[in-house]
Design a protein around this motif. Structure first.
Motif, mmCIF file in Angstrom:
data_model
loop_
_atom_site.group_PDB
_atom_site.id
_atom_site.type_symbol
_atom_site.label_atom_id
_atom_site.label_comp_id
_atom_site.label_asym_id
_atom_site.label_seq_id
_atom_site.Cartn_x
_atom_site.Cartn_y
_atom_site.Cartn_z
ATOM 1 N N ALA A 194 24.847 56.265 89.803
ATOM 2 C CA ALA A 194 24.865 54.892 89.293
ATOM 3 C C ALA A 194 25.863 54.075 90.089
ATOM 4 C CB ALA A 194 25.251 54.871 87.812
ATOM 5 N N CYS A 195 25.549 52.813 90.245
ATOM 6 C CA CYS A 195 26.469 51.883 90.915
ATOM 7 C C CYS A 195 26.720 50.699 90.007
ATOM 8 C CB CYS A 195 25.894 51.404 92.246
ATOM 9 S SG CYS A 195 26.925 50.159 93.051
ATOM 10 N N ILE A 196 27.973 50.377 89.811
ATOM 11 C CA ILE A 196 28.391 49.163 89.099
ATOM 12 C C ILE A 196 28.949 48.202 90.135
ATOM 13 C CG2 ILE A 196 29.971 48.184 87.402
ATOM 14 C CD1 ILE A 196 28.027 49.895 86.001
ATOM 15 N N GLN A 197 28.411 46.990 90.151
ATOM 16 C CA GLN A 197 28.901 45.965 91.060
ATOM 17 C C GLN A 197 29.633 44.906 90.237
ATOM 18 O OE1 GLN A 197 29.447 44.809 94.982
ATOM 19 N NE2 GLN A 197 28.222 46.545 94.297
ATOM 20 N N LEU A 198 30.900 44.676 90.561
ATOM 21 C CA LEU A 198 31.734 43.746 89.795
ATOM 22 C C LEU A 198 32.200 42.612 90.696
ATOM 23 C CD1 LEU A 198 33.458 42.852 87.367
ATOM 24 C CD2 LEU A 198 35.151 44.553 88.032
ATOM 25 N N PHE A 199 31.830 41.383 90.342
ATOM 26 C CA PHE A 199 32.278 40.186 91.055
ATOM 27 C C PHE A 199 33.377 39.506 90.244
ATOM 28 C CE2 PHE A 199 28.522 40.878 93.452
ATOM 29 C CZ PHE A 199 28.642 40.160 94.637
ATOM 30 N N PHE A 200 34.465 39.139 90.914
ATOM 31 C CA PHE A 200 35.610 38.494 90.269
ATOM 32 C C PHE A 200 35.558 36.991 90.531
ATOM 33 C CE2 PHE A 200 36.683 42.810 91.044
ATOM 34 C CZ PHE A 200 37.679 43.195 90.176
ATOM 35 N N GLU A 215 34.679 35.286 79.866
ATOM 36 C CA GLU A 215 33.235 35.485 79.890
ATOM 37 C C GLU A 215 32.875 36.579 80.895
ATOM 38 O OE1 GLU A 215 29.318 32.569 79.827
ATOM 39 O OE2 GLU A 215 31.166 31.901 80.784
ATOM 40 N N ILE A 216 31.925 37.442 80.502
ATOM 41 C CA ILE A 216 31.449 38.505 81.385
ATOM 42 C C ILE A 216 29.923 38.462 81.374
ATOM 43 C CG2 ILE A 216 31.408 40.986 81.851
ATOM 44 C CD1 ILE A 216 34.035 41.209 80.266
ATOM 45 N N LEU A 217 29.330 38.256 82.553
ATOM 46 C CA LEU A 217 27.871 38.247 82.676
ATOM 47 C C LEU A 217 27.406 39.656 83.016
ATOM 48 C CD1 LEU A 217 27.240 34.979 84.739
ATOM 49 C CD2 LEU A 217 27.645 35.259 82.284
ATOM 50 N N LEU A 218 26.325 40.107 82.366
ATOM 51 C CA LEU A 218 25.856 41.478 82.508
ATOM 52 C C LEU A 218 24.385 41.510 82.903
ATOM 53 C CD1 LEU A 218 27.460 42.922 79.245
ATOM 54 C CD2 LEU A 218 28.358 43.134 81.569
ATOM 55 N N SER A 219 24.040 42.478 83.748
ATOM 56 C CA SER A 219 22.642 42.629 84.180
ATOM 57 C C SER A 219 21.779 43.274 83.105
ATOM 58 C CB SER A 219 22.588 43.467 85.456
ATOM 59 O OG SER A 219 23.090 44.783 85.218
ATOM 60 N N LEU A 232 30.139 38.402 76.052
ATOM 61 C CA LEU A 232 29.309 39.198 76.947
ATOM 62 C C LEU A 232 27.922 38.571 76.950
ATOM 63 C CD1 LEU A 232 30.309 42.807 75.784
ATOM 64 C CD2 LEU A 232 31.312 41.458 77.625
ATOM 65 N N ARG A 233 27.478 38.093 78.106
ATOM 66 C CA ARG A 233 26.197 37.381 78.178
ATOM 67 C C ARG A 233 25.262 38.057 79.176
ATOM 68 N NH1 ARG A 233 27.163 32.556 75.550
ATOM 69 N NH2 ARG A 233 29.290 31.732 75.632
ATOM 70 N N GLN A 234 23.979 38.037 78.845
ATOM 71 C CA GLN A 234 22.961 38.545 79.748
ATOM 72 C C GLN A 234 21.931 37.478 80.083
ATOM 73 O OE1 GLN A 234 20.644 41.783 78.204
ATOM 74 N NE2 GLN A 234 19.383 41.954 80.057
ATOM 75 N N GLN A 235 21.499 36.716 79.085
ATOM 76 C CA GLN A 235 20.500 35.669 79.294
ATOM 77 C C GLN A 235 21.209 34.383 79.718
ATOM 78 O OE1 GLN A 235 17.335 36.439 79.202
ATOM 79 N NE2 GLN A 235 17.773 38.522 78.461
ATOM 80 N N VAL A 236 21.190 34.100 81.013
ATOM 81 C CA VAL A 236 21.856 32.907 81.542
ATOM 82 C C VAL A 236 20.886 32.169 82.470
ATOM 83 C CG1 VAL A 236 24.222 33.771 81.375
ATOM 84 C CG2 VAL A 236 22.863 34.322 83.389
ATOM 85 N N ALA A 239 22.627 32.545 86.630
ATOM 86 C CA ALA A 239 21.531 33.491 86.857
ATOM 87 C C ALA A 239 21.465 33.896 88.330
ATOM 88 C CB ALA A 239 20.207 32.863 86.407
ATOM 89 N N GLN A 240 21.720 32.919 89.197
ATOM 90 C CA GLN A 240 21.736 33.217 90.625
ATOM 91 C C GLN A 240 22.867 34.194 90.972
ATOM 92 O OE1 GLN A 240 21.988 29.743 93.086
ATOM 93 N NE2 GLN A 240 22.091 30.895 95.009
ATOM 94 N N GLY A 241 24.036 33.997 90.349
ATOM 95 C CA GLY A 241 25.150 34.914 90.564
ATOM 96 C C GLY A 241 24.853 36.311 90.056
ATOM 97 N N LEU A 242 24.152 36.376 88.931
ATOM 98 C CA LEU A 242 23.786 37.671 88.359
ATOM 99 C C LEU A 242 22.778 38.387 89.261
ATOM 100 C CD1 LEU A 242 24.648 39.264 85.924
ATOM 101 C CD2 LEU A 242 22.830 38.173 84.600
ATOM 102 N N ARG A 243 21.828 37.622 89.810
ATOM 103 C CA ARG A 243 20.859 38.221 90.747
ATOM 104 C C ARG A 243 21.566 38.727 91.999
ATOM 105 N NH1 ARG A 243 17.584 33.835 88.958
ATOM 106 N NH2 ARG A 243 18.242 32.566 90.755
ATOM 107 N N MET A 244 22.547 37.966 92.465
ATOM 108 C CA MET A 244 23.304 38.384 93.645
ATOM 109 C C MET A 244 24.045 39.692 93.370
ATOM 110 S SD MET A 244 26.297 36.299 95.698
ATOM 111 C CE MET A 244 27.357 36.222 94.243
ATOM 112 N N ALA A 245 24.644 39.809 92.195
ATOM 113 C CA ALA A 245 25.359 41.033 91.829
ATOM 114 C C ALA A 245 24.394 42.214 91.736
ATOM 115 C CB ALA A 245 26.093 40.836 90.503
ATOM 116 N N ALA A 246 23.209 41.986 91.127
ATOM 117 C CA ALA A 246 22.217 43.059 91.006
ATOM 118 C C ALA A 246 21.733 43.508 92.381
ATOM 119 C CB ALA A 246 21.042 42.579 90.156
ATOM 120 N N HIS A 247 21.529 42.544 93.273
ATOM 121 C CA HIS A 247 21.093 42.880 94.637
ATOM 122 C C HIS A 247 22.162 43.696 95.356
ATOM 123 C CE1 HIS A 247 18.966 42.545 98.396
ATOM 124 N NE2 HIS A 247 19.983 41.918 98.974
#
Length: 609
Positions: A267-273, A315-319, A342-346, A351-359
């Motif tokens: 598993a990989c966790i990607q964390l953006f600050f 605030e923490i955005l989650l995939s 803790l938010r997921q639906q943004v 949402a673009q930042g969350l997609r970048m983190a997932a990528h």
């Protein structure tokens, strides 16, 4: 001989009859008393019963088959249970829990409380007087920010020992990265202005900094101080460019973005600050999953283990949706002293930042899988061997090559977590030293390399390997000290007895005793690979330089002799020997050759006669 009595199977029915329904933590033990798993529950009886009554996946079935005892600790609330679970997981490291191995303190930028404050790297307890900005995901991103600060604000970054013993301004002043308060070349009031701007920038108030600089520029221009106005104009332009690249539209507060990618047992966790609206960078984590394959479960374990005891953003955005999200928000809010969402639906930029983190998480996972047993493992073992706070992200190595002291070439090779970074390799033709003086050659190469890096042309490494022992290491340390380069671990790679591979000794600067790794150590193999690559690159450069010197006609060394004139001379006299025998008058007859040029050509071929 009597057979040894087998360990009795765990009687879960008897255990469950008397188990409480209060909240708490349970620990599952194997036959040797080792902890298999630690969990928390709002209702201990219901939760523990589920392991013995429902359809279980293969991982849970295997774990349950090993249980020989269960211990419980009752707590007042489920939130208390979550915190206790986190502490037990960190201390006991159970086999079937998700384990976050990286539990190091994170680096900060420290602004000292001196009369002329300095900006510096800091890791550990924040006890010294001053201000701390961060945290940063790793030392590399923190150093990158410090380099950026040097470009924008001429605030010193040298330590106090270096600062207090200066009799003249150092290189940082010459390249306009410091105001040189050490030798009084900037007033206290002017320096305070630069410090104020630096603080505002780190607080995410770049627009306020720009507004202030514009007013100062207009004032300087009105006073006919055009040089000062031009410097402020350039500073404003640089700040605007940085703001375009580093700020996330619409965000001005603190926020983390976390994405999880899973494949098999990796598993990989990607964390953006995100701090004060600025993207400080990102960090990859590869937790031990204990067989867990659900992203939500892994995220829950990560959030608990990572944030408890650390600074927590609002605030923490989650995939993916974590397990027990309301409970996590409650516990994190208690830890932080403020509400945590803790938010997921943004939408939009989030949402673009969350997609970048997932990528990024998927890319990092793919890279991890590709080199799972290779480069990553060797880097981790090197970190352990050198007792580093975190795995090195960037490593550089220098080597020197020459033939009897002539045509000396120094090489610099670069490695990161994926291997060689050949686009960052550099060679230096060494001039102006006594032939064979490898110390001087190394000093010249390091000075040229790190002067450029300190000027912002590149990234400083985490480790600098020097091919040599204590002498070369000391020469390298002197150069870095003169250039005020900090935060780079110096390592000398000395050949062992009989110069045999596998017998190398590693000297860490500041330590007397060398580190000697086993010949089969993957960490040593990595060091050997980096050292050998630097050696190969240096020798190749030296050979190319030597071949060029042999093939180059002496005519090419004469000013005013281009390719056309050279070809005419060679054709007219049938080669270099004919030119060497020719007189000044003969040379002057060639088209394009003046009397003065003919005399220069004649002098070149007859200067030693």
């Amino acid at each position: 001989m009597a057979a040894k009595n087998p360990t009795p199977v765990f009687d879960h029915e008897s255990f469950l009859k008397n188990l409480t329904r209060l909240p708490g933590v349970y620990r599952m033990l194997d036959a040797e008393g080792a902890v298999l798993y630690v969990g928390k529950a709002k209702d201990l009886k219901r939760r523990v019963s589920s392991y013995f009554s429902r359809a279980l996946n293969r991982r849970i079935q295997l774990m349950v088959s090993k249980i020989r005892a269960i211990e419980v600790t009752v707590t007042h609330t489920e939130a208390e249970a979550l915190i206790l679970e986190n502490n037990l997981i960190k201390s006991l490291k159970p086999k079937y829990n998700v384990l976050l191995r990286d539990d190091k303190s994170y680096p900060y930028i420290y602004l000292s409380a001196d009369r002329f404050p300095r900006l510096a790297y800091h890791r550990g307890k924040r006890q010294a007087k001053g201000r701390y900005f961060g945290p940063y995901p790793n030392a590399g991103s923190m150093r990158e920010t410090l380099q950026l600060m040097q470009k924008l604000f001429p605030v010193r970054q040298c330590d106090n020992t270096f600062y207090n013993n200066r009799s003249r301004a150092c290189l940082q002043y010459q390249i306009k990265r410091c105001g040189a308060p050490c030798v009084g070349l900037i007033s206290e009031a002017e320096y305070a202005e630069d410090v104020k701007d630096a603080v505002l920038f780190l607080e995410g108030k770049a627009n306020q900094v720009i507004d202030g600089l514009v007013k100062r520029m207009e004032k300087a221009s009105a006073a006919l101080e055009f040089e000062q106005a031009a410097r402020l104009r350039d500073q404003i332009a640089a700040l605007s460019r940085v703001q375009e690249k580093q700020y996330i539209t619409g965000e001005r507060g603190d926020m983390d973005i976390i994405a999880c990618a899973v494949k098999g047992d990796v598993a990989c966790i990607q964390l953006f600050f995100i701090r004060n609206g600025r993207n400080l960078g990102n960090k990859s984590f590869f937790p031990s999953t204990g067989g867990v394959e659900q992203e939500g479960e892994i995220l829950t374990a990560f959030i608990t283990q990572y944030y408890i005891g650390k600074q927590i953003p609002q605030e923490i955005l989650l995939s993916h949706t974590p397990v027990d999200r309301p409970l996590l928000e409650e516990v994190l809010g208690q830890e932080a002293g403020h509400q945590v969402k803790l938010r997921q639906q943004v939408r939009g930029n989030r949402a673009q930042g969350l997609r970048m983190a997932a990528h990024n998480a998927q890319l990092a996972l793919d890279a991890k899988l590709a080199s799972k047993a290779g480069m990553q493992r060797r880097i981790e073992l090197l970190q352990q061997a050198l007792s580093l706070d975190e795995p090195p992200n960037r490593m550089e190595c220098f080597d020197i090559s020459h033939t009897s002291g002539e045509l000396t070439v120094a090489s610099c090779v670069v490695f990161d977590a994926t291997g060689p970074v050949k686009s960052d390799y550099r060679r230096f033709n060494i001039e102006g030293i006594q032939g064979g003086d490898d110390y001087a050659a190394m000093a010249q190469a390091l000075t040229r390399r790190y002067t450029r890096l300190q000027s912002g042309e590149g990234v400083l490494p985490d480790i600098l390997f020097i091919d040599g022992g204590k002498g070369q290491l000391g020469a390298a340390a002197d150069v870095l000290d003169e250039l005020a380069v900090v935060g780079v671990q110096l390592v000398g790679v000395a050949k062992g007895p009989d110069r045999r591979p596998g017998m190398e000794q590693l000297f860490l600067f500041g330590k007397d005793s060398p580190i000697i790794l086993p010949a089969d150590s993957p960490a040593l193999h990595l060091v050997q690979q980096i050292r050998d690559e630097a050696h190969r690159f240096a020798i190749t450069g030296h050979r190319q330089r030597r071949e060029k010197s042999r093939k180059t006609s002496v005519l090419e060394q004469i000013p005013g002799i281009g390719s056309k004139r050279r070809q005419r001379l060679l054709k007219q006299f049938g080669g270099l020997q004919g030119i060497a025998r020719a007189g000044i008058v003969d040379l002057e007859r060639v088209e394009g050759i003046s009397r003065k040029l003919a005399e220069q050509i004649y002098a070149v071929f007859h200067e030693d006669r």
